[in-house]
Design an enzyme around this catalytic site. Structure first.
Site, mmCIF file in Angstrom:
data_model
loop_
_atom_site.group_PDB
_atom_site.id
_atom_site.type_symbol
_atom_site.label_atom_id
_atom_site.label_comp_id
_atom_site.label_asym_id
_atom_site.label_seq_id
_atom_site.Cartn_x
_atom_site.Cartn_y
_atom_site.Cartn_z
ATOM 1 C CG ASP A 1 43.360 90.443 45.034
ATOM 2 O OD1 ASP A 1 44.517 90.880 45.065
ATOM 3 O OD2 ASP A 1 42.386 91.119 44.658
ATOM 4 C CB CYS B 1 40.705 90.040 37.290
ATOM 5 S SG CYS B 1 39.272 90.849 36.535
ATOM 6 C CG HIS C 1 48.071 79.610 37.105
ATOM 7 N ND1 HIS C 1 48.143 78.745 38.167
ATOM 8 C CD2 HIS C 1 49.215 79.444 36.411
ATOM 9 C CE1 HIS C 1 49.286 78.082 38.121
ATOM 10 N NE2 HIS C 1 49.959 78.493 37.062
ATOM 11 C CD GLN D 1 31.961 91.679 34.418
ATOM 12 O OE1 GLN D 1 31.583 92.006 35.543
ATOM 13 N NE2 GLN D 1 31.247 90.906 33.632
ATOM 14 N NE ARG E 1 39.614 91.158 40.755
ATOM 15 C CZ ARG E 1 39.619 89.914 41.218
ATOM 16 N NH1 ARG E 1 40.352 89.594 42.264
ATOM 17 N NH2 ARG E 1 38.898 88.976 40.633
#
Length: 146
Positions: A37, A77, A44, A81, A83
């Site tokens: 989020d 994510c 990224h 662990q 999401r």
């Protein structure tokens, strides 16, 4: 039936090799789905698609259709662990029915491999954060104390 515990994991090294092997391909055989989020800021994985976990349910039918030609789909994510694994599991559980309704989905569903990136973006950036071939928009200061 697949569970979170039985989801397959992909190492950062394996994913980096896959990205570099297909870096010049017009259409890669894989997709990387980043479900972070607001913690998406600061970098990224190159070529990844960000779909925040809060939007995933609404996007799932579109995502399954868009990824039906991909041989490999990798979810992650920050730490992979909660999401990331939850997103991968939702995707796996939903794709079979949606692909069948599109016709011919049984073969695609059986061939497609779904993974969770081991150690998530935190583990990724520790090794590949500074590698611009593999990571975009990386801000080291954000991740130093994560």
């Amino acid at each position: 039936m697949t569970t979170i515990a039985s989801l397959r994991r992909m190492s950062a090294k394996s994913l980096s090799e896959k990205i570099l092997a297909e870096k010049d391909a017009a259409n890669t055989s894989f997709a990387i789905i980043d479900v972070r989020d607001d913690d998406h800021i600061g970098g990224h994985i190159r070529g990844s698609t960000n779909i925040p976990i809060g939007q995933l349910d609404a996007m799932m039918p579109t995502l399954v259709r868009r990824l039906q030609d991909k041989k490999t789909v990798v979810f992650h994510c920050a730490l992979s662990q909660q999401r990331g694994p939850s997103a991968a599991l939702k995707y796996l559980r939903e794709k079979d029915g949606l692909l069948r309704s599109l016709g011919g989905g049984e073969a695609i569903a059986a061939e497609q491999e779904v993974y969770v990136l081991d150690r998530g973006f935190v583990g990724w950036q520790q090794v590949y954060g500074d590698d611009e071939r593999l990571t975009e928009g990386y801000v080291k200061d954000i991740w130093e104390n994560y």
